[in-house]
Motif scaffolding. Structure first.
Motif, PDB file in Angstrom:
ATOM      1  N   GLN A   1       0.825  -1.202   0.000  1.00 32.28           N
ATOM      2  CA  GLN A   1       0.000   0.000   0.000  1.00 32.28           C
ATOM      3  C   GLN A   1       0.865   1.261   0.000  1.00 32.28           C
ATOM      4  O   GLN A   1       0.422   2.320  -0.445  1.00 32.28           O
ATOM      5  N   ALA A   2       2.103   1.146   0.491  1.00 34.27           N
ATOM      6  CA  ALA A   2       3.039   2.275   0.472  1.00 34.27           C
ATOM      7  C   ALA A   2       3.874   2.304  -0.800  1.00 34.27           C
ATOM      8  O   ALA A   2       4.870   3.030  -0.871  1.00 34.27           O
ATOM      9  N   ASP A   3       3.487   1.486  -1.815  1.00 36.72           N
ATOM     10  CA  ASP A   3       4.133   1.461  -3.119  1.00 36.72           C
ATOM     11  C   ASP A   3       5.549   0.896  -3.069  1.00 36.72           C
ATOM     12  O   ASP A   3       6.392   1.213  -3.905  1.00 36.72           O
ATOM     13  N   ARG A   4       5.826   0.026  -2.100  1.00 35.85           N
ATOM     14  CA  ARG A   4       7.104  -0.675  -2.066  1.00 35.85           C
ATOM     15  C   ARG A   4       6.945  -2.009  -2.796  1.00 35.85           C
ATOM     16  O   ARG A   4       5.946  -2.708  -2.641  1.00 35.85           O
ATOM     17  N   VAL A   5       7.979  -2.376  -3.544  1.00 30.51           N
ATOM     18  CA  VAL A   5       7.943  -3.616  -4.316  1.00 30.51           C
ATOM     19  C   VAL A   5       8.033  -4.816  -3.374  1.00 30.51           C
ATOM     20  O   VAL A   5       8.807  -4.821  -2.422  1.00 30.51           O
ATOM     21  N   PHE A   6       7.228  -5.830  -3.645  1.00 35.33           N
ATOM     22  CA  PHE A   6       7.273  -7.052  -2.855  1.00 35.33           C
ATOM     23  C   PHE A   6       8.649  -7.709  -2.971  1.00 35.33           C
ATOM     24  O   PHE A   6       9.236  -7.755  -4.050  1.00 35.33           O
ATOM     25  N   ASP A   7       9.133  -8.223  -1.847  1.00 39.52           N
ATOM     26  CA  ASP A   7      10.327  -9.050  -1.881  1.00 39.52           C
ATOM     27  C   ASP A   7       9.908 -10.515  -1.894  1.00 39.52           C
ATOM     28  O   ASP A   7       8.731 -10.856  -1.935  1.00 39.52           O
ATOM     29  N   ARG A   8      10.882 -11.422  -1.859  1.00 38.44           N
ATOM     30  CA  ARG A   8      10.583 -12.850  -1.972  1.00 38.44           C
ATOM     31  C   ARG A   8       9.731 -13.344  -0.805  1.00 38.44           C
ATOM     32  O   ARG A   8       8.857 -14.185  -0.979  1.00 38.44           O
TER      33      ARG A   8
ATOM     34  N   ASP B   1      11.816 -25.097   2.892  1.00 39.83           N
ATOM     35  CA  ASP B   1      13.167 -24.811   3.374  1.00 39.83           C
ATOM     36  C   ASP B   1      13.504 -23.335   3.193  1.00 39.83           C
ATOM     37  O   ASP B   1      13.282 -22.765   2.121  1.00 39.83           O
ATOM     38  N   GLY B   2      14.036 -22.731   4.223  1.00 38.63           N
ATOM     39  CA  GLY B   2      14.479 -21.345   4.155  1.00 38.63           C
ATOM     40  C   GLY B   2      13.383 -20.318   4.342  1.00 38.63           C
ATOM     41  O   GLY B   2      13.643 -19.115   4.209  1.00 38.63           O
ATOM     42  N   LEU B   3      12.163 -20.740   4.647  1.00 35.64           N
ATOM     43  CA  LEU B   3      11.055 -19.810   4.830  1.00 35.64           C
ATOM     44  C   LEU B   3      10.432 -20.013   6.200  1.00 35.64           C
ATOM     45  O   LEU B   3      10.262 -21.143   6.652  1.00 35.64           O
ATOM     46  N   GLU B   4      10.083 -18.901   6.846  1.00 32.68           N
ATOM     47  CA  GLU B   4       9.488 -18.970   8.173  1.00 32.68           C
ATOM     48  C   GLU B   4       8.626 -17.739   8.409  1.00 32.68           C
ATOM     49  O   GLU B   4       8.938 -16.654   7.928  1.00 32.68           O
ATOM     50  N   LEU B   5       7.532 -17.923   9.109  1.00 32.84           N
ATOM     51  CA  LEU B   5       6.722 -16.811   9.589  1.00 32.84           C
ATOM     52  C   LEU B   5       6.646 -16.920  11.103  1.00 32.84           C
ATOM     53  O   LEU B   5       5.907 -17.744  11.644  1.00 32.84           O
ATOM     54  N   ALA B   6       7.441 -16.113  11.763  1.00 31.70           N
ATOM     55  CA  ALA B   6       7.463 -16.079  13.226  1.00 31.70           C
ATOM     56  C   ALA B   6       6.701 -14.838  13.675  1.00 31.70           C
ATOM     57  O   ALA B   6       7.160 -13.710  13.456  1.00 31.70           O
ATOM     58  N   THR B   7       5.523 -15.030  14.270  1.00 34.36           N
ATOM     59  CA  THR B   7       4.678 -13.891  14.626  1.00 34.36           C
ATOM     60  C   THR B   7       5.262 -13.053  15.747  1.00 34.36           C
ATOM     61  O   THR B   7       4.737 -11.976  16.028  1.00 34.36           O
ATOM     62  N   ASP B   8       6.337 -13.529  16.397  1.00 35.97           N
ATOM     63  CA  ASP B   8       6.971 -12.723  17.430  1.00 35.97           C
ATOM     64  C   ASP B   8       8.038 -11.801  16.844  1.00 35.97           C
ATOM     65  O   ASP B   8       8.645 -11.016  17.571  1.00 35.97           O
ATOM     66  N   ARG B   9       8.250 -11.871  15.533  1.00 36.67           N
ATOM     67  CA  ARG B   9       9.214 -10.990  14.867  1.00 36.67           C
ATOM     68  C   ARG B   9       8.464  -9.905  14.115  1.00 36.67           C
ATOM     69  O   ARG B   9       7.578 -10.192  13.295  1.00 36.67           O
ATOM     70  N   THR B  10       8.836  -8.667  14.363  1.00 38.90           N
ATOM     71  CA  THR B  10       8.158  -7.530  13.742  1.00 38.90           C
ATOM     72  C   THR B  10       8.279  -7.556  12.224  1.00 38.90           C
ATOM     73  O   THR B  10       7.308  -7.283  11.504  1.00 38.90           O
ATOM     74  N   ALA B  11       9.457  -7.888  11.698  1.00 39.28           N
ATOM     75  CA  ALA B  11       9.670  -7.892  10.247  1.00 39.28           C
ATOM     76  C   ALA B  11       8.755  -8.909   9.566  1.00 39.28           C
ATOM     77  O   ALA B  11       8.188  -8.637   8.495  1.00 39.28           O
TER      78      ALA B  11
END
Length: 476
Positions: free
Chosen positions: A84-91, A128-138
């Protein structure tokens, strides 16, 4: 073609519907706006037939969605997903988006943001190499960006709560979403089952695959449709970028006129190629010239480059245009395909490598040499000159730039060059950039800087950049 039979008083309305569906491919009750879907539905039959005949596209229209399924002739990175802020999606954001669509396809009528995050997090554990940790702000911010992309297109609608509150503190914030299942289903409809593909090239049209020996040569009708697709998908179609048979089709007045009639746009023809000029702004994802620091500096830089090229006292070196990045991109994407996810027994394309050919004689005969087309060359502008020129523009007009660019001139130069490349006005190479012919239409840019008058105590200085050339818009 229905454009020839539609009443003259309704033709503009029909052409507007054509531009909307070509620009967005997916139209819902709220995306891109609330009047788009009724407009498409009014002309559904005519659009369906013309899109199939002219471009080979398939159009599906329901009560809540209109979806065009395009034909891919090449891999294109010029229209990335954006926040929404017009930043390009990363991987990571792309991965969260794909997994969120999968989770929504298995959900009920409603879902909370935390539930959706938990399901996506469970899916990431299998990659492999992907994670969604809800305790991490990023991670939370990236996930909310993916959810925002879905919300903007109407796949989900906020019923209660606030996504930003959850992103700031998942223990205190929450959001509830209604799921629009037809939109979710329409979002992801690949032409082939991805689990059956060993290469991303399998998503391309059969005609494009013919160059790799995986399909027969296209017919004359298929070639004409491919050229029409290029006209509406690229800001500029250069003849030198096309195959020999496509160049002949591009030169045909009838082919270009059909696209003009269907879209209502004007085609600007030059010896080097053709560009559709979108003064309506309904087919363009990039307005150029336009407002904002990036567009304005890009116009100024284009003018400076044009002046440099036209300086007969200091001729620039010339170089052949860099090869299309499509093959390199395909190879990179193929390297990331997890082999464990490919369903080998039903694999449709096991290999798309060109077949082995007989070795070519190092000394072709005279007739073959004469028939071979001469590769086009383009002026080469040194990368150092580009950086210095952007810095000089910043020194002159920097007070009018957005704050973020005033503090990051190197970043501004990178983004400006990227914008000009997306518009197919230049092509970047390792040591600079190649100037493509369409950039010449922006030569002679005129700058007008408005400064506050003594009586206006609170007027912020602003600048406007005007071109003596008609504004053309990108049509990626």
């Amino acid at each position: 073609m229905h454009g020839r039979t539609v009443d003259a008083l309704a033709l503009d309305n029909y052409q507007r519907a054509a531009r909307v569906i070509l620009a967005h491919h997916l139209v819902t009750r709220t995306y891109p706006d609330r009047i788009a879907l009724p407009l498409i539905r009014r002309w559904a039959t005519e659009l369906r037939e013309d899109l199939a005949a002219l471009f080979g596209y398939r159009l599906e229209v329901t009560e809540t969605t209109a979806r065009v399924f395009p034909v891919l002739d090449r891999l294109d990175t010029s229209r990335p997903a954006r926040t929404q802020a017009d930043r390009v999606f990363d991987r990571r954001r792309y991965a969260y988006l794909a997994l969120a669509v999968a989770a929504l396809g298995r959900a009920g009528d409603q879902i909370t943001l935390s539930e959706l995050a938990d399901q996506v997090a469970a899916y990431t554990s299998r990659v492999d190499g992907l994670e969604l940790a809800t305790d991490r702000t990023a991670d939370r911010d990236a996930f909310v960006d993916a959810v925002g992309w879905l919300t903007h297109r109407g796949a989900i609608t906020l019923a209660d709560g606030d996504a930003s509150g959850w992103a700031n503190d998942p223990q205190a914030g929450e959001a509830l979403y209604d799921i629009d299942r037809p939109v979710v289903v329409a979002l992801f409809r690949p032409p082939r089952a991805l689990q059956h593909l060993h290469s991303v090239r399998g998503l391309l049209t059969e005609a494009a695959m013919a160059t790799s020996g995986a399909a027969p040569a296209p017919t004359a009708a298929e070639t004409a449709r491919r050229v029409r697709r290029a006209l509406v998908e690229r800001p500029v179609v250069y003849a030198d970028d096309l195959a020999a048979q496509d160049r002949g089709v591009l030169a045909q007045e009838r082919i270009v006129a059909e696209v003009e009639l269907f879209t209502g746009l004007h085609a600007e023809r030059r010896a080097e190629g053709v560009a559709l000029i979108d003064s309506s702004g309904r087919l363009s994802d990039i307005r150029f010239p336009g407002t904002g620091t990036l567009a304005q500096v890009a116009l100024l830089l284009a003018g400076e480059i044009a002046d440099l090229v036209l300086d007969i006292d200091n001729p620039l070196p010339r170089r052949c245009c860099a090869p299309d990045r499509g093959e390199a991109l395909a190879a990179q994407l193929d390297d990331t395909i997890p082999e464990s996810s490919v369903f080998a027994p039903l694999a449709e394309l096991r290999s798309l490598d060109p077949p082995e050919r007989e070795p070519v004689s190092p000394e072709p005969d005279q007739d073959q040499t004469a028939a071979r087309p001469v590769a086009a060359t383009y002026p080469l502008v040194d990368a150092t000159w580009v950086r210095e020129t952007v810095q000089a523009l910043a020194d002159r007009y920097g007070a009018t730039f957005a704050a973020q660019w005033q503090a990051d001139i190197p970043g501004l130069a990178t983004e400006v060059v990227s914008l000009l490349e997306r518009l197919r006005l230049i092509r970047t190479v390792d040591d600079g950039l190649l100037v493509l012919p369409a950039l010449a239409r922006y030569r002679g840019a005129v700058v007008t800087v408005r400064t506050k008058r003594a009586a206006e105590l609170f007027v912020t200085a602003a600048d406007t950049y005007e071109s003596d050339r008609p504004a053309r818009k990108g049509t990626d």
